[in-house]
Design a protein around this motif. Structure first.
Motif, short mmCIF file in Angstrom:
data_model
loop_
_atom_site.label_atom_id
_atom_site.label_comp_id
_atom_site.label_asym_id
_atom_site.label_seq_id
_atom_site.Cartn_x
_atom_site.Cartn_y
_atom_site.Cartn_z
N GLU A 58 65.69 -46.57 -44.17
CA GLU A 58 66.67 -47.29 -44.99
C GLU A 58 67.13 -48.58 -44.32
O GLU A 58 67.39 -49.57 -45.00
CB GLU A 58 67.88 -46.40 -45.27
CG GLU A 58 67.60 -45.33 -46.30
CD GLU A 58 68.84 -44.50 -46.60
OE1 GLU A 58 69.84 -44.58 -45.84
OE2 GLU A 58 68.82 -43.79 -47.60
N THR A 59 67.22 -48.58 -43.01
CA THR A 59 67.63 -49.79 -42.30
C THR A 59 66.59 -50.88 -42.43
O THR A 59 66.93 -52.06 -42.57
CB THR A 59 67.89 -49.47 -40.81
OG1 THR A 59 68.89 -48.45 -40.73
CG2 THR A 59 68.36 -50.69 -40.05
N PHE A 60 65.32 -50.51 -42.40
CA PHE A 60 64.27 -51.52 -42.59
C PHE A 60 64.28 -52.09 -44.00
O PHE A 60 63.97 -53.26 -44.20
CB PHE A 60 62.89 -50.94 -42.27
CG PHE A 60 62.59 -50.90 -40.81
CD1 PHE A 60 62.76 -52.01 -40.00
CD2 PHE A 60 62.12 -49.73 -40.24
CE1 PHE A 60 62.49 -51.96 -38.66
CE2 PHE A 60 61.84 -49.68 -38.88
CZ PHE A 60 62.03 -50.79 -38.09
N LEU A 61 64.65 -51.26 -44.98
CA LEU A 61 64.73 -51.75 -46.35
C LEU A 61 65.90 -52.72 -46.54
O LEU A 61 65.79 -53.68 -47.31
CB LEU A 61 64.86 -50.59 -47.33
CG LEU A 61 63.62 -49.70 -47.48
CD1 LEU A 61 63.91 -48.58 -48.46
CD2 LEU A 61 62.41 -50.50 -47.91
N GLN A 70 75.07 -49.55 -38.50
CA GLN A 70 76.10 -48.72 -37.86
C GLN A 70 75.82 -47.23 -38.08
O GLN A 70 76.01 -46.42 -37.17
CB GLN A 70 77.48 -49.07 -38.42
CG GLN A 70 78.05 -50.33 -37.86
CD GLN A 70 79.43 -50.64 -38.42
OE1 GLN A 70 79.95 -49.91 -39.26
NE2 GLN A 70 80.02 -51.72 -37.94
N GLY A 71 75.35 -46.87 -39.25
CA GLY A 71 74.99 -45.48 -39.51
C GLY A 71 73.85 -45.02 -38.64
O GLY A 71 73.85 -43.89 -38.14
N LEU A 72 72.88 -45.90 -38.42
CA LEU A 72 71.73 -45.56 -37.57
C LEU A 72 72.19 -45.36 -36.13
O LEU A 72 71.79 -44.38 -35.49
CB LEU A 72 70.68 -46.67 -37.65
CG LEU A 72 69.45 -46.48 -36.77
CD1 LEU A 72 68.69 -45.23 -37.19
CD2 LEU A 72 68.55 -47.71 -36.85
N VAL A 73 73.04 -46.25 -35.63
CA VAL A 73 73.54 -46.11 -34.26
C VAL A 73 74.32 -44.80 -34.12
O VAL A 73 74.13 -44.05 -33.16
CB VAL A 73 74.42 -47.33 -33.89
CG1 VAL A 73 75.17 -47.09 -32.59
CG2 VAL A 73 73.57 -48.59 -33.79
#
Length: 157
Positions: A58-61, A70-73
């Motif tokens: 989702e972050t790449f999209l 921030q959610g990924l971290v």
């Protein structure tokens, strides 16, 4: 009469009869509960890892969205906390006690997770940073004391 290596590592219960059987049942029941908890933690760890992979996708999209990053971290740091908790449960199963060194490491990782998330989101003020620094100093001191004053194992005597 010499004991084998496996018998020396197990705690001996100096109680016989009904009380001894109850205590042995209690130990086995606790071991069963810990094994179930380890299995649940393993499933949680796998689910968290899948969640991290999904968040990376989702972050790449939506690479420019701050919330996605921030959610990924947060999710990656949560996986590290779960790994440390998993290690605590496996150590309990092996040694039949929770070691202060491992527990302090879990707490340090958790506090660092919260610190990194707060710093990344720009939500921490000066007093929050001072309080976190004091908490980390206490936890690191507890870990150092736990390593320095660790109980001696029977093999070293």
């Amino acid at each position: 009469m010499a004991k084998s290596g496996a018998e020396e590592s197990l705690p001996t219960i100096g109680v016989s009869g009904l009380r001894g059987r109850i205590l042995r049942f209690y130990e086995r029941f606790l071991d069963f509960i810990v094994v179930v908890l380890i299995f649940v933690m393993l499933l949680t760890l796998v689910a968290s890892l899948v969640g991290v992979v999904w968040d990376v996708y989702e972050t790449f999209l939506s690479f420019r969205e701050e919330d996605a990053i921030q959610g990924l971290v947060s999710d990656v740091l949560s996986v590290f906390v779960l790994i440390e908790l998993f290690r605590t449960f496996t150590d309990y199963l092996e040694f039949h006690r929770i070691r202060l060194r491992v527990l302090s490491e879990v707490a340090i990782v958790f506090v660092l997770r919260e610190l990194f998330i707060g710093l990344y989101a720009h939500h921490l003020g000066p007093m929050d940073l001072i309080a976190t620094a004091v908490l980390l100093a206490v936890l690191v001191g507890a870990r150092v004391a736990a390593v320095k004053y660790a109980p001696q194992s029977p093999e070293k005597d």
